[in-house]
Motif scaffolding. Structure first.
Motif, short mmCIF file in Angstrom:
data_model
loop_
_atom_site.label_atom_id
_atom_site.label_comp_id
_atom_site.label_asym_id
_atom_site.label_seq_id
_atom_site.Cartn_x
_atom_site.Cartn_y
_atom_site.Cartn_z
N ILE A 144 0.83 -1.21 0.00
CA ILE A 144 0.00 0.00 0.00
C ILE A 144 0.87 1.26 0.00
CG2 ILE A 144 -1.67 1.35 1.35
CD1 ILE A 144 -2.80 -1.38 2.33
N ASN A 148 0.98 4.11 -2.93
CA ASN A 148 0.78 5.53 -2.65
C ASN A 148 1.93 6.37 -3.21
OD1 ASN A 148 -0.71 7.69 -1.19
ND2 ASN A 148 1.16 7.79 0.02
N VAL A 169 -5.43 -4.69 -4.43
CA VAL A 169 -5.61 -4.91 -3.00
C VAL A 169 -6.56 -6.07 -2.75
CG1 VAL A 169 -7.59 -3.39 -2.61
CG2 VAL A 169 -5.87 -3.68 -0.81
N VAL A 232 -7.12 2.65 -0.52
CA VAL A 232 -6.25 1.90 -1.41
C VAL A 232 -6.92 1.66 -2.76
CG1 VAL A 232 -5.01 -0.28 -1.75
CG2 VAL A 232 -5.04 0.79 0.51
#
Length: 243
Positions: A144, A148, A169, A232
């Motif tokens: 994650i 990002n 995810v 996410v």
């Protein structure tokens, strides 16, 4: 139920709900804050004021969960808090449960089927839970954070896609089993199948700690399921739309 705000004195917060102490610690604050308000303490410690207030209110009042406001916080801030929560579980709550259950079971004069049932289900839950949080820290959270970073720095996209060729995810959500249900099963089994001659004081101490764990875990799961996961998925959409 009264909610706290930036002008609430932190000492009053603890007096009104002492179960918030571990949450306050995980947010970066220890006891010894005198008569300072939440705003004063956050400014001194360099803590995000809004994140602090919303988090303690989520844990203080079960019906309070402002998803829209919580979704405004950065992924890294949420994950940092979740990792500190995992550390609290591994360093304190689980060892304390281990200690209390052994004291409790040792107080029964004779080993019996009920003792073994309680020990078996507790051990199984603990093993599965530790595997669960270790997986999140080793696999899910790094994924994650990298996602990002790539959204913020598109030039890193090629390396990310090579590392995670089928990035999604959803592949991690399959592993994100519902530990809340397993905790409910554990507490139910202990309540229903305590040996008839169990030590009441030790049994109550063990269950009190377990219920504290259960409450904390449910709020922890809400933050993961309703804040982290939607953020996410939003990042994934942004990554795809920028290709």
């Amino acid at each position: 139920m009264e909610l706290f705000n930036e002008n609430s004195k932190l000492a009053s917060v603890v007096h009104k709900d002492h179960s918030l102490l571990p949450v306050i610690n995980r947010l970066g604050v220890k006891l010894g804050f005198g008569d300072r308000t939440i705003r004063n303490v956050c400014e001194e410690k360099g803590i995000d004021l809004n994140f602090f207030v919303e988090t303690i209110n989520v844990f203080h009042y079960e019906a309070y969960f402002p998803e829209k406001r919580l979704l405004d916080f950065s992924v890294s801030m949420v994950i940092d808090y979740l990792i500190k929560t995992h550390q609290y579980y591994k360093d304190f709550l689980i060892p304390e449960n281990d200690r209390l259950i052994e004291l409790f079971l040792a107080a029964s004069p004779n080993e019996n089927a009920e003792n073994e049932l309680v020990r078996k289900f507790y051990t199984k839950f603990k093993e599965e839970f530790v595997i669960h949080i270790n997986f999140e820290e080793r696999e899910m959270f790094p994924f994650i954070l990298e996602l990002n970073k790539v959204v913020e720095n598109p030039e890193l996209r090629a390396g990310f896609k090579q590392k995670y060729p089928s990035f999604s995810v959803s592949s991690f959500e399959k592993e994100h089993s519902n530990m809340d249900d397993k905790m409910d099963d554990l507490t139910n089994i202990i309540i229903k199948y305590l040996p008839p001659n169990y030590d009441q004081n030790r049994g109550n101490a063990f269950l009190a700690n377990l219920f504290m764990f259960e409450k904390d875990l449910k709020n922890h799961s809400r933050i993961e399921d309703h804040i982290l996961m939607p953020k996410v998925k939003q990042l994934e959409k942004m990554l795809v739309s920028n290709e």
